[in-house]
Motif scaffolding. Structure first.
Motif, PDB file in Angstrom:
ATOM      1  N   VAL A  87      10.646  -0.817   1.481  1.00 53.00           N
ATOM      2  CA  VAL A  87       9.796  -0.489   2.758  1.00 53.00           C
ATOM      3  C   VAL A  87       9.860  -1.856   3.405  1.00 53.00           C
ATOM      4  N   SER A  88       9.880  -1.746   4.596  1.00 56.02           N
ATOM      5  CA  SER A  88       9.901  -2.951   5.453  1.00 56.02           C
ATOM      6  C   SER A  88       8.963  -2.891   6.698  1.00 56.02           C
ATOM      7  N   ALA A  89       7.981  -3.857   6.850  1.00 60.02           N
ATOM      8  CA  ALA A  89       6.858  -3.699   7.982  1.00 60.02           C
ATOM      9  C   ALA A  89       7.837  -4.315   9.254  1.00 60.02           C
ATOM     10  N   ALA A  90       8.633  -5.263   9.024  1.00 61.39           N
ATOM     11  CA  ALA A  90       9.492  -5.656   9.952  1.00 61.39           C
ATOM     12  C   ALA A  90      10.210  -4.823  10.926  1.00 61.39           C
ATOM     13  N   SER A  91      10.909  -3.778  10.278  1.00 62.04           N
ATOM     14  CA  SER A  91      11.779  -2.762  10.794  1.00 62.04           C
ATOM     15  C   SER A  91      10.952  -1.293  10.838  1.00 62.04           C
ATOM     16  N   SER A 116       0.817  -1.159   0.143  1.00 58.27           N
ATOM     17  CA  SER A 116       0.008   0.037   0.014  1.00 58.27           C
ATOM     18  C   SER A 116       0.762   1.335  -0.062  1.00 58.27           C
ATOM     19  N   ILE A 117       1.884   1.071   0.744  1.00 58.21           N
ATOM     20  CA  ILE A 117       2.713   2.402   0.840  1.00 58.21           C
ATOM     21  C   ILE A 117       3.571   2.589  -0.299  1.00 58.21           C
ATOM     22  N   ARG A 118       4.177   1.321  -0.943  1.00 60.47           N
ATOM     23  CA  ARG A 118       4.888   1.709  -2.111  1.00 60.47           C
ATOM     24  C   ARG A 118       4.031   2.296  -3.321  1.00 60.47           C
ATOM     25  N   GLU A 119       2.721   1.606  -3.333  1.00 58.11           N
ATOM     26  CA  GLU A 119       1.879   2.110  -4.591  1.00 58.11           C
ATOM     27  C   GLU A 119       1.634   3.747  -4.437  1.00 58.11           C
ATOM     28  N   GLU A 120       1.436   4.095  -3.459  1.00 56.90           N
ATOM     29  CA  GLU A 120       1.397   5.825  -3.208  1.00 56.90           C
ATOM     30  C   GLU A 120       2.516   6.532  -3.266  1.00 56.90           C
TER      31      GLU A 120
END
Length: 70
Positions: free
Chosen positions: A35-39, A19-23
């Motif tokens: 982009v990393s949800a883990a970190s 979602s973040i990448r697409e925006e």
């Protein structure tokens, strides 16, 4: 090419990352996005100067909040 890093709050999974990448990829001049949800991080590379306000607005549009970390 300059890379700017952000700390993102609220990401928990790969769908959040997408979602973040697409925006963010819609911002003019952006050449790479990590982009990393883990970190909880977002690194954006761009040709020339990157507009922080545009990146923060894009993250907010995706449903998350971010602050510049570098």
């Amino acid at each position: 090419m300059a890379t700017t890093e952000y700390q993102v709050t609220g990401m928990t999974c790969s769908h959040c990352e997408l979602s973040i990448r697409e925006e963010v990829e819609q911002i003019a001049g952006v050449t790479d996005i990590d982009v990393s949800a883990a970190s909880g991080t977002l690194a954006v590379s761009a040709d020339g100067t990157l507009d922080d306000a545009a990146v923060l607005a894009a993250v907010e549009e995706a449903g998350y909040t971010a602050v510049r970390s570098s």
